[in-house]
Motif scaffolding. Structure first.
Motif, PDB file in Angstrom:
ATOM      1  N   CYS A  28       0.840  -1.201   0.000  1.00  0.00           N
ATOM      2  CA  CYS A  28       0.000   0.000   0.000  1.00  0.00           C
ATOM      3  C   CYS A  28       0.869   1.242   0.000  1.00  0.00           C
ATOM      4  CB  CYS A  28      -0.926  -0.005   1.213  1.00  0.00           C
ATOM      5  SG  CYS A  28      -1.927  -1.500   1.358  1.00  0.00           S
ATOM      6  N   GLN A  29       1.329   1.632  -1.140  1.00  0.00           N
ATOM      7  CA  GLN A  29       2.112   2.838  -1.244  1.00  0.00           C
ATOM      8  C   GLN A  29       1.191   4.051  -1.278  1.00  0.00           C
ATOM      9  OE1 GLN A  29       4.702   2.525  -4.592  1.00  0.00           O
ATOM     10  NE2 GLN A  29       5.909   0.857  -3.732  1.00  0.00           N
ATOM     11  N   ASP A  30       1.767   5.189  -0.949  1.00  0.00           N
ATOM     12  CA  ASP A  30       0.973   6.411  -0.886  1.00  0.00           C
ATOM     13  C   ASP A  30       0.476   6.808  -2.270  1.00  0.00           C
ATOM     14  OD1 ASP A  30       1.246   6.610   1.801  1.00  0.00           O
ATOM     15  OD2 ASP A  30       2.909   8.015   1.752  1.00  0.00           O
ATOM     16  N   THR A  31      -0.741   7.302  -2.303  1.00  0.00           N
ATOM     17  CA  THR A  31      -1.322   7.839  -3.533  1.00  0.00           C
ATOM     18  C   THR A  31      -0.958   9.316  -3.640  1.00  0.00           C
ATOM     19  OG1 THR A  31      -3.157   6.278  -3.580  1.00  0.00           O
ATOM     20  CG2 THR A  31      -3.480   8.373  -4.701  1.00  0.00           C
ATOM     21  N   THR A  32      -0.544   9.717  -4.818  1.00  0.00           N
ATOM     22  CA  THR A  32      -0.145  11.107  -5.055  1.00  0.00           C
ATOM     23  C   THR A  32      -1.317  11.893  -5.627  1.00  0.00           C
ATOM     24  OG1 THR A  32       2.124  10.397  -5.492  1.00  0.00           O
ATOM     25  CG2 THR A  32       1.498  12.608  -6.216  1.00  0.00           C
ATOM     26  N   VAL A  33      -1.654  12.984  -4.979  1.00  0.00           N
ATOM     27  CA  VAL A  33      -2.750  13.848  -5.418  1.00  0.00           C
ATOM     28  C   VAL A  33      -2.199  15.261  -5.594  1.00  0.00           C
ATOM     29  CG1 VAL A  33      -5.048  14.735  -4.919  1.00  0.00           C
ATOM     30  CG2 VAL A  33      -4.409  12.444  -4.149  1.00  0.00           C
ATOM     31  N   THR A  34      -2.385  15.815  -6.769  1.00  0.00           N
ATOM     32  CA  THR A  34      -1.941  17.175  -7.037  1.00  0.00           C
ATOM     33  C   THR A  34      -3.110  17.988  -7.573  1.00  0.00           C
ATOM     34  OG1 THR A  34      -1.214  16.582  -9.270  1.00  0.00           O
ATOM     35  CG2 THR A  34       0.429  16.471  -7.511  1.00  0.00           C
ATOM     36  N   GLN A  35      -3.142  19.266  -7.207  1.00  0.00           N
ATOM     37  CA  GLN A  35      -4.166  20.196  -7.670  1.00  0.00           C
ATOM     38  C   GLN A  35      -3.496  21.418  -8.293  1.00  0.00           C
ATOM     39  OE1 GLN A  35      -8.045  20.103  -5.017  1.00  0.00           O
ATOM     40  NE2 GLN A  35      -6.304  20.568  -3.748  1.00  0.00           N
ATOM     41  N   GLU A  36      -4.140  21.961  -9.305  1.00  0.00           N
ATOM     42  CA  GLU A  36      -3.603  23.128 -10.001  1.00  0.00           C
ATOM     43  C   GLU A  36      -4.748  23.993 -10.481  1.00  0.00           C
ATOM     44  OE1 GLU A  36      -0.691  24.174 -13.826  1.00  0.00           O
ATOM     45  OE2 GLU A  36      -1.129  22.100 -13.266  1.00  0.00           O
ATOM     46  N   LEU A  37      -4.594  25.297 -10.332  1.00  0.00           N
ATOM     47  CA  LEU A  37      -5.596  26.255 -10.801  1.00  0.00           C
ATOM     48  C   LEU A  37      -5.122  26.860 -12.112  1.00  0.00           C
ATOM     49  CD1 LEU A  37      -6.609  28.034  -7.486  1.00  0.00           C
ATOM     50  CD2 LEU A  37      -8.119  26.696  -8.952  1.00  0.00           C
TER      51      LEU A  37
END
Length: 248
Positions: A28-37
């Motif tokens: 269970c590796q970390d999930t990467t979440v990125t946000q950009e405007l």
């Protein structure tokens, strides 16, 4: 002798727990979440990217979504969203589905959005989606010409109708929304068990200053009187008037 056996059993139990935890962390590796405007001003596009970090997990036929809560300072126009969904440009569920787009920030409420994501062709475990968002008007500020709106990182959800995800990495989530997988019938949504590194995205909204209130009122009044006078003068000069008499 008995004490030695109990000590050996305790050591074996400790080692088993350690290797079990190590195995779960490895799978269970970390999930990467990125946000950009994207874009500038009051009308922006919120771009969300997700990279699933679950090793060896089959996510074929699964729907991936990002559940995020938008603060009162921004909103999603339901009519614009419906138009985009008809063109298959985006798909999202709003809670509540009725939004007052004219309300200022101090009279608005939070908005919960379930944004369905599309696979990213550049990465086998990557998904992305864009959502148009709009800034609300804020109260005039004392000394700052910008108001900061903090967008927290969304929760990653997966809905699989044809297979099941490992309980080691995912947990059941209560989501009252349809699954956009292969099957039409209802299926269970899952949330990732290991949270990613959450980063906040800050949106700057321009606001007015309180010390400019009198100037704004005077200029607005003068502009209204001037425009009204010009319209009235044009009507009197170029308008055609006729008297209409009523007869029985």
């Amino acid at each position: 002798m008995a004490g030695g056996l109990r000590g050996a059993e305790a050591v074996r139990a400790g080692l088993a727990a350690f290797f079990c935890a190590f195995h779960v962390q490895a799978v269970c590796q970390d999930t990467t979440v990125t946000q950009e405007l994207l874009k500038e001003g009051f009308h922006r596009d919120l771009l969300v990217k997700v990279e699933l970090g679950v090793v060896g997990e089959d996510t074929g036929g699964c729907a991936v979504a990002a559940r995020t809560r938008l603060p009162p300072g921004i909103y999603v126009d339901p009519h614009e969203l419906a138009s985009l969904q008809q063109q298959n440009l985006t798909k999202a569920v709003l809670v509540p589905n009725i939004t007052d787009v004219e309300a200022p920030e101090y009279l608005a409420t939070d908005l919960l959005v379930l944004l369905y994501m599309e696979p990213d062709p550049r990465c086998s475990c990557c998904f992305r989606a864009a959502l148009p968002v709009h800034g609300r008007y804020h109260r005039p500020a004392e000394d700052s010409e910008e108001a900061s709106i903090v967008l927290k990182s969304p929760e990653v959800l997966v809905c699989c109708c044809d297979n099941h995800l490992s309980a080691e990495c995912w947990k059941s989530a209560e989501v009252e929304a349809p699954c956009s997988g292969k099957n039409i019938g209802p299926c269970q949504w899952y949330s990732i068990r290991h949270k990613p590194t959450y980063e906040e995205l800050v949106l700057q909204i321009p606001v007015g200053l309180k010390q400019h209130s009198s100037l704004v009122c005077v200029v607005t009044l003068l502009a209204t009187v001037l425009c009204s006078s010009l319209i009235l003068a044009a009507v009197c000069k170029y308008g055609h008037f006729s008297l209409v008499t009523c007869s029985e």
